[in-house]
Design a protein around this motif. Sequence first.
Motif, PDB file in Angstrom:
ATOM      1  N   MET A   1       0.846  -1.195   0.000  1.00 56.12           N
ATOM      2  CA  MET A   1       0.000   0.000   0.000  1.00 56.12           C
ATOM      3  C   MET A   1       0.878   1.241   0.000  1.00 56.12           C
ATOM      4  O   MET A   1       1.804   1.365   0.798  1.00 56.12           O
ATOM      5  N   ARG A   2       0.592   2.188  -0.890  1.00 56.70           N
ATOM      6  CA  ARG A   2       1.369   3.411  -1.035  1.00 56.70           C
ATOM      7  C   ARG A   2       0.712   4.518  -0.219  1.00 56.70           C
ATOM      8  O   ARG A   2      -0.463   4.815  -0.391  1.00 56.70           O
ATOM      9  N   ILE A   3       1.521   5.141   0.648  1.00 60.63           N
ATOM     10  CA  ILE A   3       0.989   6.114   1.608  1.00 60.63           C
ATOM     11  C   ILE A   3       1.672   7.466   1.438  1.00 60.63           C
ATOM     12  O   ILE A   3       2.903   7.538   1.272  1.00 60.63           O
ATOM     13  N   TYR A   4       0.887   8.524   1.468  1.00 66.38           N
ATOM     14  CA  TYR A   4       1.406   9.899   1.406  1.00 66.38           C
ATOM     15  C   TYR A   4       1.054  10.589   2.720  1.00 66.38           C
ATOM     16  O   TYR A   4      -0.053  10.405   3.248  1.00 66.38           O
ATOM     17  N   ILE A   5       2.002  11.415   3.242  1.00 67.31           N
ATOM     18  CA  ILE A   5       1.790  12.089   4.533  1.00 67.31           C
ATOM     19  C   ILE A   5       1.726  13.601   4.321  1.00 67.31           C
ATOM     20  O   ILE A   5       2.652  14.201   3.762  1.00 67.31           O
ATOM     21  N   VAL A   6       0.619  14.205   4.758  1.00 62.56           N
ATOM     22  CA  VAL A   6       0.457  15.667   4.718  1.00 62.56           C
ATOM     23  C   VAL A   6       0.516  16.160   6.165  1.00 62.56           C
ATOM     24  O   VAL A   6      -0.411  15.943   6.943  1.00 62.56           O
ATOM     25  N   GLU A   7       1.606  16.825   6.500  1.00 60.79           N
ATOM     26  CA  GLU A   7       1.839  17.222   7.901  1.00 60.79           C
ATOM     27  C   GLU A   7       2.808  18.401   7.915  1.00 60.79           C
ATOM     28  O   GLU A   7       3.793  18.413   7.156  1.00 60.79           O
ATOM     29  N   ASP A   8       2.527  19.421   8.755  1.00 58.59           N
ATOM     30  CA  ASP A   8       3.403  20.601   8.804  1.00 58.59           C
ATOM     31  C   ASP A   8       4.555  20.440   9.797  1.00 58.59           C
ATOM     32  O   ASP A   8       5.429  21.307   9.878  1.00 58.59           O
ATOM     33  N   ASP A   9       4.589  19.355  10.529  1.00 54.02           N
ATOM     34  CA  ASP A   9       5.643  19.104  11.506  1.00 54.02           C
ATOM     35  C   ASP A   9       6.517  17.959  10.980  1.00 54.02           C
ATOM     36  O   ASP A   9       6.085  16.804  10.907  1.00 54.02           O
ATOM     37  N   THR A  10       7.772  18.267  10.643  1.00 51.95           N
ATOM     38  CA  THR A  10       8.655  17.252  10.052  1.00 51.95           C
ATOM     39  C   THR A  10       8.969  16.112  11.021  1.00 51.95           C
ATOM     40  O   THR A  10       9.200  14.981  10.595  1.00 51.95           O
ATOM     41  N   SER A  11       8.981  16.419  12.320  1.00 43.74           N
ATOM     42  CA  SER A  11       9.252  15.360  13.287  1.00 43.74           C
ATOM     43  C   SER A  11       8.126  14.333  13.306  1.00 43.74           C
ATOM     44  O   SER A  11       8.376  13.123  13.450  1.00 43.74           O
TER      45      SER A  11
END
Length: 277
Positions: A1-11
């Motif tokens: 499964m291919r997952i993309y992450i949308v998040e403003d915190d790199t940690s």
Amino acid sequence: MRIYIVEDDTSVIGVLEDIVEGNGLGTVCGDSGGGPVDLRQILALAPDLILVDLLMPQKDGIQVVRELKEQGCQAKFIMISQVSSKEMVAKAYLAGVDFFISKPINLIEVRQVIRNVSQQMENERNLHTIQSMFADRQSAGGGQQREQQRRRLQTILSQLGMAGEKGAKDIMDMCLFLLDRGEQVSQVGVGALCAQLSDSPKSMEQRARRAVERGLTHLASLGLEDYSNEIFTQYASRLFPFQEVRSEMACLQGKGQKGKANLKRFLDGMLVLAEED
């Protein structure tokens, strides 16, 4: 499964990547890198699952989900949120979010939610496969049924001595049209039916009526020769008003006026016969 992450915190992105790939949950195909969301990149990568933060400075997660959905994104969405507001949660579900993960990030919760989404996707694929197979079988079965009905109609027209009549094809076209739609002539009307099938509906109707009159005469002659004739007994009362068959028989004997063929009655009878096993 291919997952993309949308998040403003790199940690947080780093933690999620470790959980996903360290637990065999899938492959992270991309992330927003803590910056503004690039919708075109997400659409180009076509991930199966998108993890999206709810609260981001330029565009919140609900708006991101809504815009991706509007542009045809087929991915599943998991919202990452510290917010427990019922109104906000409701808005997220309406936008197209499938599950929630709470902050701070918890390994067990992330793993379980992603596995739940993965199972949901597998169930949907299986359901789609079953539906496709069923549709294919229905289509094939429908084609076979149509051919059987066509052969039955041709056989009846031949037995009634009508196959060589110009109106025989018109009668076939009318019957097959009605069978496809599950309708009867009494629901549509002969004139309206011919108008849907021909640029010259009156001519079509006249040809059909002449063919039915020929069938009535042929059937009456069979009855005169042998009242127990199989074709006569099978069709005399199912395709024609029987009193008209008797009148036609008398006419052939020179004892009265011709019987009157009823096109509507004939067509409705043909439809019933075509659908019989």
